[in-house]
Enzyme design. Sequence first.
Site, PDB file in Angstrom:
ATOM      1  N   ASP A  69       0.852  -1.187   0.000  1.00 42.58           N
ATOM      2  CA  ASP A  69       0.000   0.000   0.000  1.00 42.58           C
ATOM      3  C   ASP A  69       0.889   1.239   0.000  1.00 42.58           C
ATOM      4  O   ASP A  69       1.783   1.376   0.843  1.00 42.58           O
ATOM      5  CB  ASP A  69      -0.904  -0.002   1.239  1.00 42.58           C
ATOM      6  N   HIS A  84      -4.087  14.059   0.389  1.00 38.18           N
ATOM      7  CA  HIS A  84      -4.353  13.238   1.574  1.00 38.18           C
ATOM      8  C   HIS A  84      -3.199  13.328   2.568  1.00 38.18           C
ATOM      9  O   HIS A  84      -3.417  13.515   3.782  1.00 38.18           O
ATOM     10  CB  HIS A  84      -4.564  11.783   1.166  1.00 38.18           C
ATOM     11  N   GLU A 142     -10.914   3.794   3.493  1.00 34.85           N
ATOM     12  CA  GLU A 142      -9.928   4.541   2.721  1.00 34.85           C
ATOM     13  C   GLU A 142     -10.213   4.292   1.247  1.00 34.85           C
ATOM     14  O   GLU A 142     -10.181   3.144   0.785  1.00 34.85           O
ATOM     15  CB  GLU A 142      -8.496   4.122   3.078  1.00 34.85           C
ATOM     16  N   GLU A 162      -9.350   4.003  -2.347  1.00 33.11           N
ATOM     17  CA  GLU A 162      -8.105   3.754  -3.070  1.00 33.11           C
ATOM     18  C   GLU A 162      -8.383   3.081  -4.419  1.00 33.11           C
ATOM     19  O   GLU A 162      -9.468   2.565  -4.665  1.00 33.11           O
ATOM     20  CB  GLU A 162      -7.160   2.862  -2.249  1.00 33.11           C
ATOM     21  N   ASP A 211      -9.258   0.125   1.751  1.00 32.65           N
ATOM     22  CA  ASP A 211      -8.263  -0.389   2.705  1.00 32.65           C
ATOM     23  C   ASP A 211      -8.678   0.061   4.105  1.00 32.65           C
ATOM     24  O   ASP A 211      -8.206   1.074   4.618  1.00 32.65           O
ATOM     25  CB  ASP A 211      -6.872   0.131   2.344  1.00 32.65           C
ATOM     26  N   ARG A 231      -8.308   3.493  13.205  1.00 28.88           N
ATOM     27  CA  ARG A 231      -7.507   4.673  13.509  1.00 28.88           C
ATOM     28  C   ARG A 231      -6.954   4.670  14.935  1.00 28.88           C
ATOM     29  O   ARG A 231      -5.812   5.080  15.164  1.00 28.88           O
ATOM     30  CB  ARG A 231      -8.337   5.937  13.284  1.00 28.88           C
ATOM     31  N   GLN A 233      -4.214   2.123  15.286  1.00 23.02           N
ATOM     32  CA  GLN A 233      -3.035   2.602  14.569  1.00 23.02           C
ATOM     33  C   GLN A 233      -2.289   3.675  15.359  1.00 23.02           C
ATOM     34  O   GLN A 233      -1.054   3.712  15.377  1.00 23.02           O
ATOM     35  CB  GLN A 233      -3.445   3.158  13.206  1.00 23.02           C
ATOM     36  N   LYS A 279      -4.205  -2.192  10.021  1.00 23.43           N
ATOM     37  CA  LYS A 279      -4.441  -2.240   8.585  1.00 23.43           C
ATOM     38  C   LYS A 279      -4.472  -3.663   8.027  1.00 23.43           C
ATOM     39  O   LYS A 279      -4.586  -3.831   6.816  1.00 23.43           O
ATOM     40  CB  LYS A 279      -3.327  -1.470   7.865  1.00 23.43           C
ATOM     41  N   THR A 309      -8.995  -5.840   3.660  1.00 28.29           N
ATOM     42  CA  THR A 309      -8.831  -4.938   2.521  1.00 28.29           C
ATOM     43  C   THR A 309      -9.776  -5.437   1.437  1.00 28.29           C
ATOM     44  O   THR A 309      -9.653  -6.578   0.987  1.00 28.29           O
ATOM     45  CB  THR A 309      -7.385  -4.935   2.006  1.00 28.29           C
ATOM     46  N   GLU A 325     -10.448  12.440   7.473  1.00 29.50           N
ATOM     47  CA  GLU A 325     -10.375  13.774   6.887  1.00 29.50           C
ATOM     48  C   GLU A 325     -11.739  14.458   6.874  1.00 29.50           C
ATOM     49  O   GLU A 325     -11.852  15.647   7.194  1.00 29.50           O
ATOM     50  CB  GLU A 325      -9.838  13.683   5.465  1.00 29.50           C
TER      51      GLU A 325
END
Length: 573
Positions: free
Chosen positions: A164, A171, A240, A242, A275, A279, A282, A295, A299, A409
């Site tokens: 990844d 971002h 996420e 992607e 993905d 949070r 992490q 993570k 996925t 975000e």
Amino acid sequence: RINLPTRRNPKRSLPYLLRLPTMVPTAPSSWLTVSPTSDFSLANLPFGVVSFPPTQSRPRCCTILGDNVIDLSLLADAGLFNDIDGLVSPTSTFSSSTLNSFMALSRPVWSAVRTRLYTLLVDASSSQDATSDLSSNTALQAAAIRPVSSAKMHLPANIGDYTDFYSSREHATNVGTMFRGKDNALQPNWLHLPVGYHGRSSTVCISGTPVTRPCGQLQKDRDDPNQGSTYGPCRLLDFELEMAFFVGGEENNNGSRLTIDDAKDRIFGFVLMNDWSARDIQKWEYVPLGPFGAKNFCTTISPWVIPIDALEPFACPTSAVAQTDPVPLPYLQDPDYSSYNVKLEVAIQGEDMSAPQTVSASNFANLYWNARQQLVHHSVTGCVMRPGDLLASGTISGGDEAAFGSMLELSWKGSRDVKLGDTDNTRKFLRDGDNVVMSGWSRKDGVGRVGFGICEGKILPAIPDLKPADTIASISSSKCYENFKLYGYWRSSSTWRVRIALAAKGIEYETCAVNLVEGVQRGAEHSEVNPMKQVPVFECTDSVTGSTMRITQSIAIIEFLEDAFPDIAASLL
């Protein structure tokens, strides 16, 4: 009738302009029925792995046109690919349960197969390249062409390795600003190389696979990491947005590097990717080596791989336009520096919502490091890149808030609510029962629509740590509470979370069904139980006062059960 102007001065050199209606080029059509809004037009012809249970449960390689899934192994059996140079064993290649064998061939072979499919499927009135080998063979059509409703999708490849990247400047700037401030948003290396990390291929899942909320270590005090950690379910679950591509072609030797020109022939095709990210897990674990468990739990990718050739008509400048400050090192310089104009959307559908509501609209053009640069940098140390390896872009965010590619975000680290479309629903992060739906497509006059289908996953509650059944005390009431009832819906993940908690505590209760699909929650009877028209609702009677207690929200119910019955079974929190 068109009247031409009178020529008054023959010495004038300006040409006469004849105003005619603008002609919009028309994309070729197929002899199969294809909706003009379908993601899977003749301009697409993606590759995937499909089975047709219960009669044909063995996965095989297929393509799709409109709502028609076409079995490539049966076309190969009929000899329709026999004259393609480099495709030595068409039947063996397309009878495989993955695309890896096909991916291992060269780009000219991929292109030739896609061209052959086009000639087989295009209508003769639209193209002089049409052949009748399939359109006139009704027996082959009956065997090889199946409705998409009968298809079961599988992972398109055996994914050996998954990487990844972190390639969207918008971002990276947003996240860096949140945690380090605007002046230090980008790390010193970010503009010099495509930052990436190695993920887990074992938990790459096909669209539609449920996503279980992960558990892990959480920082005990948000502001003071020295206070240590606690264990529990992730509270800040995120998507996420992607894109990812599958590597194809012959693998490079260990120690050899790929060039930008090599990379053009090693990108097989693209998929949508979510993905998923925990949070809060992490935040505690990522120093100093980056994300790990936060993570690796799931996925999600879309099932159809869109060929690189299908996207070439949509090549466009990246949001950066050029890489001049700084100029990349020579091995990363791309003479055709660009990305693809693929519109991307994310929608969320909560359990009490009738349809998904859009929360983000971005574009694959919002990259600083493109796919070719990612692949070249991955191999710069001599890393072997194999057919079926999966490389992802990282979260793709645009410059305005509506184009942010994650809840981190959109809610700006949980400081503001994110409205779900025109509904009254809001989110800061994802809840149990939320279905996250990603989509992507390109369109151009004369080419048609090239889409990716959808990439979706529904969040299920975290699996509690239960003691063996024979150690759980069974109770019908406690000294303080009795007459337990649970108002809920059997398909509601929040209701299931409470049911699991009640089972863990050994509490017997009455089930009161509330059918959300039929709108029972909006009726007068349930409104008396809960004026907010929500489920689940947990009801019990205080045996001392005789008063009725009603608690809503699954987390609040579980907290009550833990407080009321702390000594029975494992902790629920």
